[in-house]
Design a protein around this motif. Structure first.
Motif, PDB file in Angstrom:
ATOM      1  N   SER A  65      38.078  38.994  48.654  1.00 24.09           N
ATOM      2  CA  SER A  65      39.223  39.519  49.138  1.00 24.09           C
ATOM      3  C   SER A  65      39.549  41.001  48.713  1.00 24.09           C
ATOM      4  CB  SER A  65      40.509  38.802  48.853  1.00 24.09           C
ATOM      5  OG  SER A  65      40.545  38.610  47.465  1.00 24.09           O
ATOM      6  N   ILE A  94      40.709  44.547  47.388  1.00 21.92           N
ATOM      7  CA  ILE A  94      39.901  45.645  46.894  1.00 21.92           C
ATOM      8  C   ILE A  94      38.471  45.525  46.706  1.00 21.92           C
ATOM      9  CG2 ILE A  94      39.870  47.707  45.236  1.00 21.92           C
ATOM     10  CD1 ILE A  94      42.902  47.049  44.895  1.00 21.92           C
ATOM     11  N   ASP A 122      32.558  33.574  37.535  1.00 20.38           N
ATOM     12  CA  ASP A 122      33.995  33.444  37.301  1.00 20.38           C
ATOM     13  C   ASP A 122      34.099  34.010  35.901  1.00 20.38           C
ATOM     14  OD1 ASP A 122      36.302  32.145  36.263  1.00 20.38           O
ATOM     15  OD2 ASP A 122      35.958  30.353  37.021  1.00 20.38           O
ATOM     16  N   LEU A 136      40.242  42.728  39.652  1.00 23.58           N
ATOM     17  CA  LEU A 136      40.186  41.207  39.093  1.00 23.58           C
ATOM     18  C   LEU A 136      41.907  41.182  38.825  1.00 23.58           C
ATOM     19  CD1 LEU A 136      38.347  39.185  38.001  1.00 23.58           C
ATOM     20  CD2 LEU A 136      38.657  40.201  35.675  1.00 23.58           C
ATOM     21  N   TYR A 184      52.820  40.267  34.256  1.00 22.71           N
ATOM     22  CA  TYR A 184      51.619  41.212  34.819  1.00 22.71           C
ATOM     23  C   TYR A 184      51.299  42.696  34.287  1.00 22.71           C
ATOM     24  CZ  TYR A 184      49.193  43.789  38.649  1.00 22.71           C
ATOM     25  OH  TYR A 184      48.067  44.276  39.511  1.00 22.71           O
ATOM     26  N   LYS A 189      48.368  44.235  32.331  1.00 22.04           N
ATOM     27  CA  LYS A 189      47.491  45.635  32.535  1.00 22.04           C
ATOM     28  C   LYS A 189      47.640  46.637  31.246  1.00 22.04           C
ATOM     29  CE  LYS A 189      46.215  44.678  36.767  1.00 22.04           C
ATOM     30  NZ  LYS A 189      44.828  44.788  37.258  1.00 22.04           N
TER      31      LYS A 189
HETATM   32  P1  NAD Z   1      43.160  40.114  45.318  1.00 22.84           P
HETATM   33  O1  NAD Z   1      43.774  38.823  45.044  1.00 22.84           O
HETATM   34  O2  NAD Z   1      42.707  40.206  46.807  1.00 22.84           O
HETATM   35  O3  NAD Z   1      41.769  40.544  44.324  1.00 22.84           O
HETATM   36  C1  NAD Z   1      41.710  39.798  43.273  1.00 22.84           C
HETATM   37  C2  NAD Z   1      40.454  39.221  42.931  1.00 22.84           C
HETATM   38  O4  NAD Z   1      40.163  38.459  41.697  1.00 22.84           O
HETATM   39  C3  NAD Z   1      40.293  37.787  44.128  1.00 22.84           C
HETATM   40  O5  NAD Z   1      39.094  37.980  44.881  1.00 22.84           O
HETATM   41  C4  NAD Z   1      39.994  36.678  43.105  1.00 22.84           C
HETATM   42  O6  NAD Z   1      39.237  35.612  43.799  1.00 22.84           O
HETATM   43  C5  NAD Z   1      39.508  37.282  41.859  1.00 22.84           C
HETATM   44  N1  NAD Z   1      39.632  36.291  40.753  1.00 22.84           N
HETATM   45  C6  NAD Z   1      40.685  35.817  40.092  1.00 22.84           C
HETATM   46  N2  NAD Z   1      40.112  34.922  39.118  1.00 22.84           N
HETATM   47  C7  NAD Z   1      39.068  35.138  38.957  1.00 22.84           C
HETATM   48  C8  NAD Z   1      38.025  34.849  38.090  1.00 22.84           C
HETATM   49  N3  NAD Z   1      38.341  33.906  37.231  1.00 22.84           N
HETATM   50  N4  NAD Z   1      36.762  35.255  38.144  1.00 22.84           N
HETATM   51  C9  NAD Z   1      36.505  35.958  39.130  1.00 22.84           C
HETATM   52  N5  NAD Z   1      37.129  36.613  39.899  1.00 22.84           N
HETATM   53  C10 NAD Z   1      38.470  36.066  39.922  1.00 22.84           C
HETATM   54  O7  NAD Z   1      43.918  41.281  45.078  1.00 22.84           O
HETATM   55  P2  NAD Z   1      43.781  42.756  45.139  1.00 22.84           P
HETATM   56  O8  NAD Z   1      45.096  43.345  45.302  1.00 22.84           O
HETATM   57  O9  NAD Z   1      42.773  43.222  45.720  1.00 22.84           O
HETATM   58  O10 NAD Z   1      43.513  42.944  43.339  1.00 22.84           O
HETATM   59  C11 NAD Z   1      42.555  43.788  43.093  1.00 22.84           C
HETATM   60  C12 NAD Z   1      42.751  44.494  41.866  1.00 22.84           C
HETATM   61  O11 NAD Z   1      43.603  45.470  42.084  1.00 22.84           O
HETATM   62  C13 NAD Z   1      43.404  43.808  40.668  1.00 22.84           C
HETATM   63  O12 NAD Z   1      42.970  44.129  39.546  1.00 22.84           O
HETATM   64  C14 NAD Z   1      44.996  44.034  40.870  1.00 22.84           C
HETATM   65  O13 NAD Z   1      45.430  43.925  39.696  1.00 22.84           O
HETATM   66  C15 NAD Z   1      44.768  45.527  41.353  1.00 22.84           C
HETATM   67  N6  NAD Z   1      45.801  45.968  41.870  1.00 22.84           N
HETATM   68  C16 NAD Z   1      46.542  45.348  43.091  1.00 22.84           C
HETATM   69  C17 NAD Z   1      47.718  45.952  43.593  1.00 22.84           C
HETATM   70  C18 NAD Z   1      48.225  45.505  44.878  1.00 22.84           C
HETATM   71  O14 NAD Z   1      49.487  45.614  45.115  1.00 22.84           O
HETATM   72  N7  NAD Z   1      47.620  44.536  45.521  1.00 22.84           N
HETATM   73  C19 NAD Z   1      48.275  47.077  42.993  1.00 22.84           C
HETATM   74  C20 NAD Z   1      47.811  47.637  42.037  1.00 22.84           C
HETATM   75  C21 NAD Z   1      46.800  47.250  41.494  1.00 22.84           C
END
Ligand code: NAD
Length: 321
Positions: free
Chosen positions: A12, A14, A63, A89, A157, A161
């Motif tokens: 999913s 990013i 994982d 992640l 959260y 970070k």
């Molecule tokens: P997302 O939930 O789509 O992606 C997170 C991914 O991490 C998922 O695919 C999930 O399955 C995976 N994950 C969770 N536990 C895991 C594990 N134990 N082993 C392997 N994979 C695991 O959300 P996203 O928004 O795409 O987030 C990606 C990154 O971007 C994250 O680091 C998040 O903190 C960062 N981020 C997101 C936002 C936002 O607003 N969405 C903003 C800033 C930063």
């Protein structure tokens, strides 16, 4: 000679956008190992990857909270080689991600740290020694603007970070000695499933353990403005993927890169005032003094986004004259 790129969380958001972006690179510079915790969720990635599946992209189980899974995944790679490790992640958007700490259990908080921080460290422990031996490699961590600055009701959260940022900043000094690059990408709000789920889970929080003022602040201020912030400032995962693509293809990648340009107006407040009061007071005013300042700030940020639409700081190599 394709670079081996291992990416976490590719089912999913990013991670998915990034895996597809790199696999479809016109110059075919990358062999992408797109990993996910649960292979049953591979369908969206398979569809998006199209013909690259089996050529420049392979899907693997990983994982980060399971040592055996990490080892099995890295052992399955040709010569265990990872040239570029990218870690978008985040613990799934269940309870514990946002809200008043009175309403979160320590167990929920620990599980956020387990994935966002210890999971990342665990994976790195498996890959870093080989990179050190080869004296080459690039580690890219998808952090957040919340790795720079705390945000109301994102206490845990943001803490996860901050932990990641402190860890990487420390390691980056050592990495220089081995000719390795470490980079943090810090997106602002990104419109993904994750963000929608966090909001939906936020609506379900049992606020009975919080006092009335706190509960009201969460429901009527934080959640009320949540969607508006994402709508006015939100980036797409593809946009963050593009920033990451630039980061890994430059000769001298920077340690930090904020991917949401308008948001730097907020993060800069941290650097302007060494006492740390300015960003806290500004956020307070935005939230409580209230609607007018908040709306004015959003319009200002929108204007900045418009002005910065085509500017991209990674276009300039940090060592270029
Ligand atoms: P997302 O939930 O789509 O992606 C997170 C991914 O991490 C998922 O695919 C999930 O399955 C995976 N994950 C969770 N536990 C895991 C594990 N134990 N082993 C392997 N994979 C695991 O959300 P996203 O928004 O795409 O987030 C990606 C990154 O971007 C994250 O680091 C998040 O903190 C960062 N981020 C997101 C936002 C936002 O607003 N969405 C903003 C800033 C930063």
């Amino acid at each position: 000679n394709r670079k081996a790129v291992l990416i976490t969380g590719c089912s999913s958001g990013i991670g998915l956008a990034l895996a597809v972006r790199l696999a479809k690179d016109e110059k075919k510079r990358f062999m992408v190992y797109a990993t996910m915790r649960n292979l049953a969720k591979r369908e969206t990635l398979e569809k998006a990857a199209g013909r690259t599946l089996g050529s420049t992209l392979e899907i693997k189980q990983l994982d980060v909270c399971d040592e055996n899974s990490i080892k099995a995944c890295v052992d399955s790679l040709p010569m265990r080689r990872v040239d570029i490790l990218i870690m978008p992640l985040c613990r799934n958007a269940e309870l514990g991600m946002i809200g008043p700490i009175e309403c979160q259990t320590i167990c929920e908080m620990k599980s956020v740290m387990d994935t966002n921080f210890f999971g990342l460290v665990q994976l790195l422990k498996e890959i870093l020694p080989d990179m050190k031996k080869r004296k080459s490699g690039h580690i890219v961590v998808i952090s957040s603007v919340m790795g720079i600055q705390g945000i109301l009701f994102n206490d845990i959260y943001a803490a996860s970070k901050f932990a990641v940022e402190g860890f990487c900043e420390s390691l980056a000094v050592q990495a220089l000695r081995f000719n390795l690059n470490i980079s943090l990408i810090e997106p602002g709000p990104v419109i993904t499933e994750f963000e929608r789920k966090v909001y939906e889970e936020g609506l379900k929080i049992d606020l009975s353990k919080a006092d009335k003022v706190t509960a009201d602040m969460f429901t009527n201020i934080y959640l009320k403005n949540y969607n508006q912030i994402f709508q006015s400032l939100g980036q797409t995962p593809e946009d963050v993927a593009e920033h990451t693509f630039k980061m890994i293809t430059m000769a001298n990648p920077p340690f930090r890169h904020q991917a949401n340009h308008p948001y730097t107006t907020m993060t800069n407040l941290k650097y302007v005032d060494p006492n740390g009061d300015l960003p806290i007071e500004t956020f307070y005013k935005m939230v409580f003094e209230h609607d007018k300042v908040f709306k004015a700030s959003l319009s200002f940020l929108k204007l900045l986004r418009w002005r910065s639409h085509n500017s991209f700081s990674l276009d300039k190599d940090k060592n270029a004259s």
